[in-house]
Design a protein around this motif. Structure first.
Motif, PDB file in Angstrom:
ATOM      1  N   THR A 288       0.823  -1.222   0.000  1.00  0.00           N
ATOM      2  CA  THR A 288       0.000   0.000   0.000  1.00  0.00           C
ATOM      3  C   THR A 288       0.852   1.265   0.000  1.00  0.00           C
ATOM      4  N   GLN A 292      -0.695   3.756  -4.209  1.00  0.00           N
ATOM      5  CA  GLN A 292      -2.115   4.108  -4.315  1.00  0.00           C
ATOM      6  C   GLN A 292      -2.474   4.567  -5.731  1.00  0.00           C
ATOM      7  N   ASP A 293      -1.531   5.276  -6.383  1.00  0.00           N
ATOM      8  CA  ASP A 293      -1.837   5.817  -7.731  1.00  0.00           C
ATOM      9  C   ASP A 293      -1.690   4.766  -8.812  1.00  0.00           C
ATOM     10  N   ASP A 296      -5.879   0.021  -8.818  1.00  0.00           N
ATOM     11  CA  ASP A 296      -7.266   0.485  -8.807  1.00  0.00           C
ATOM     12  C   ASP A 296      -7.763   0.639  -7.371  1.00  0.00           C
ATOM     13  N   GLU A 297      -8.842   1.374  -7.221  1.00  0.00           N
ATOM     14  CA  GLU A 297      -9.356   1.745  -5.898  1.00  0.00           C
ATOM     15  C   GLU A 297      -9.776   0.520  -5.096  1.00  0.00           C
ATOM     16  N   ILE A 298     -10.423  -0.443  -5.728  1.00  0.00           N
ATOM     17  CA  ILE A 298     -10.909  -1.628  -5.006  1.00  0.00           C
ATOM     18  C   ILE A 298      -9.740  -2.432  -4.463  1.00  0.00           C
ATOM     19  N   THR A 299      -8.679  -2.590  -5.264  1.00  0.00           N
ATOM     20  CA  THR A 299      -7.503  -3.329  -4.802  1.00  0.00           C
ATOM     21  C   THR A 299      -6.855  -2.630  -3.613  1.00  0.00           C
ATOM     22  N   TYR A 300      -6.744  -1.304  -3.709  1.00  0.00           N
ATOM     23  CA  TYR A 300      -6.111  -0.541  -2.633  1.00  0.00           C
ATOM     24  C   TYR A 300      -6.919  -0.666  -1.328  1.00  0.00           C
ATOM     25  N   LYS A 301      -8.253  -0.525  -1.443  1.00  0.00           N
ATOM     26  CA  LYS A 301      -9.109  -0.659  -0.253  1.00  0.00           C
ATOM     27  C   LYS A 301      -9.034  -2.075   0.308  1.00  0.00           C
ATOM     28  N   GLN A 304      -5.947  -2.367   2.335  1.00  0.00           N
ATOM     29  CA  GLN A 304      -6.103  -1.680   3.619  1.00  0.00           C
ATOM     30  C   GLN A 304      -6.898  -2.549   4.606  1.00  0.00           C
TER      31      GLN A 304
END
Length: 497
Positions: A288, A292-293, A296-301, A304
């Motif tokens: 992480t 982050q950039d 994709d958003e789902i993978t990053y969340k 977390q």
């Protein structure tokens, strides 16, 4: 050490005031026996008195029989005077040693006495009774001359026309009879007391061999229920109670074995989980950081969530390890000179950031003076964080958490008293006595293992401190921690927050 404590506890139990089955047994048995003895004593005394009095009465009646009355009536009818007939009667009277005979004239005067002494006119209840009775006889038992107790029987003498001409009165002293009766009653009472003492001693022996072992069994089972699996019951006798003691000892051994296997399993599985959890959390954090950039958003969340849950699971594993150490007695402290309030402030610094982020307000008041103690700094931080974390978990968002530290004198020593209060849901009166027990959860809707507070309490105890909890359901909870200091602090408080 535990065995010594158990021995002292059981010995103390033996010296306790008689109660329970022992008390009821003694009251029932001794009460019934005493009541029986009293009844037997009363009936026996009455029987003895009746027997002796009847014996005296037979002697008296034999001296004033019908033949005696007929003798006087024949003399009177043959023209003799009462005085001459009385003189002849007294001369031939054979019971002078055991009784006294009086011949009484028609005016109530004693004409002659078998003891040879003149007798003044006096009250004679038996004579009065004989004059009024249909059978011309009267009986009296009582004292004469104010002190001597006698039994007296009077028979009326009549002439051929049925006119009263005098009376014969026979008396026997019964003071010595009463003394004999009293002596016998005393002997009987002493025998009863001796028998009662034997019965009491035999009952006490029974209690000692039956009731006391049962008390030991009861106390031992309580200790086992409280988690002391080292307690054992001494087998006194080869009977049913001895078999019960063996069964409980066997049960305690088997429970201890199973408990050790459980603790070993918890310890092993906790250590085995620790390494992969550390790797999962470490790689999650690595992936992480700075990425982050690029993802994709789902993978990053998702990463977390993995890091967060791995951290939570890691904390749970640490709690299990502490629990395992607590159960096996391997929880130790790395003691060193430590500033307790400095450790508290450091813990608060980390905690306040989280509390504010989640919408809570923290108010604190901590003296800015050294509070030196012989303590384990990391374990103290664990205690403070556990209590603060509970205050946060059980409070409503927007509520306040209060922390106050102060120095106190207690049992002749210096202590620091740390109070942590919240405005949360509180603890019910039924749950409050149990919240420090292992795996006990007063509120099952809140996440947690239920062992954190038990571990916290043990850490405080290892520091020779105390942890107390007060709570009102629906209003909040107050946790008070008292820890001993090595040296007196300077008492100048400064409030922050």
């Amino acid at each position: 050490m535990k065995k010594d404590f158990n021995t002292l506890l059981i010995q103390k139990l033996k010296t306790k005031k008689v109660e329970g089955i022992t008390r009821r047994w003694l009251i029932l048995i001794i009460g019934l026996i005493v009541l029986l003895f009293i009844i037997v004593f009363i009936l026996g005394t009455a029987a003895i008195k009746t027997y002796y009095y009847n014996s005296v009465e037979k002697i008296v009646l034999s001296s004033v029989s019908d033949s005696t009355v007929n003798y006087f009536e024949n003399c009177i009818n043959n023209g003799e005077s009462l005085e001459s007939a009385a003189a002849l009667f007294i001369d031939s009277y054979s019971n002078k040693d055991s009784t006294t005979a009086w011949i009484i004239d028609n005016d109530g005067n004693v004409v002659i006495s078998s003891n040879g002494f003149a007798v003044d006119k006096q009250d004679m209840p038996d004579y009065v009774q004989a004059q009024k009775s249909d059978d011309d006889s009267g009986k009296f038992v009582g004292r004469v001359y104010g002190h001597q107790k006698v039994m007296a029987v009077t028979r009326i003498i009549r002439n051929s026309d049925g006119i009263e001409v005098g009376a014969v009165r026979i008396m026997a002293g019964i003071s010595h009879v009463d003394e004999q009766i009293a002596t016998l009653c005393l002997i009987i009472a002493l025998v009863f007391i001796f028998v009662l003492a034997i019965i009491i001693l035999s009952n006490l022996y029974f209690i000692r061999t039956i009731i006391n072992p049962l008390k030991e069994v009861n106390q031992a089972t309580k200790l086992i229920a409280q988690g002391n699996l080292d307690v054992r019951i001494e087998k006194h006798y080869n009977d049913e109670i001895g078999d019960l003691a063996d069964s409980i000892n066997t049960m305690a051994t088997e429970i201890a074995t199973a408990d050790k296997m459980k603790n070993d399993f918890i310890s092993t599985i906790s250590h085995e989980l620790r390494t992969p959890l550390t790797s999962i959390k470490g790689w999650g954090e690595t992936l992480t950081i700075g990425n982050q950039d690029t993802m994709d958003e789902i993978t990053y969340k998702g990463l977390q969530v993995i890091v967060k849950e791995a951290g939570r699971l890691e904390g749970f594993v640490e709690e299990l390890l502490d629990f395992s150490r607590l159960q096996s007695g391997r929880m130790t402290l790395r003691l060193a000179k430590t500033d307790i309030l400095a450790e508290l402030e450091e813990t608060l610094f980390t905690f306040i950031e989280r509390a504010v982020r989640e919408g809570y307000e923290v108010k604190y008041s901590i003296p800015e003076v050294p509070s030196v103690a012989n303590a384990d700094a990391n374990r103290l931080k664990q205690v403070f964080m556990n209590i603060l974390d509970n205050a946060l978990k059980y409070s409503r968002p927007g509520s306040k958490i209060f922390v106050k530290a102060q120095f106190i004198k207690k049992d002749g020593g210096d202590f620091v008293k740390i109070s942590i209060a919240d405005q949360g849901c509180g603890i019910s009166a039924d749950d409050l006595p149990h919240v420090k027990e292992k795996f006990y959860k007063a509120n099952v809707s809140v996440k947690g293992s239920g062992i954190g507070l038990a571990v916290t309490t043990e850490i405080v105890n290892l520091h020779n401190g105390t942890l107390d909890i007060d709570s009102v359901e629906g209003k909040g909870t107050l946790v008070t921690i008292c820890l001993p200091l090595l040296e007196p602090p300077a008492y100048n408080d400064k409030t922050e927050g």
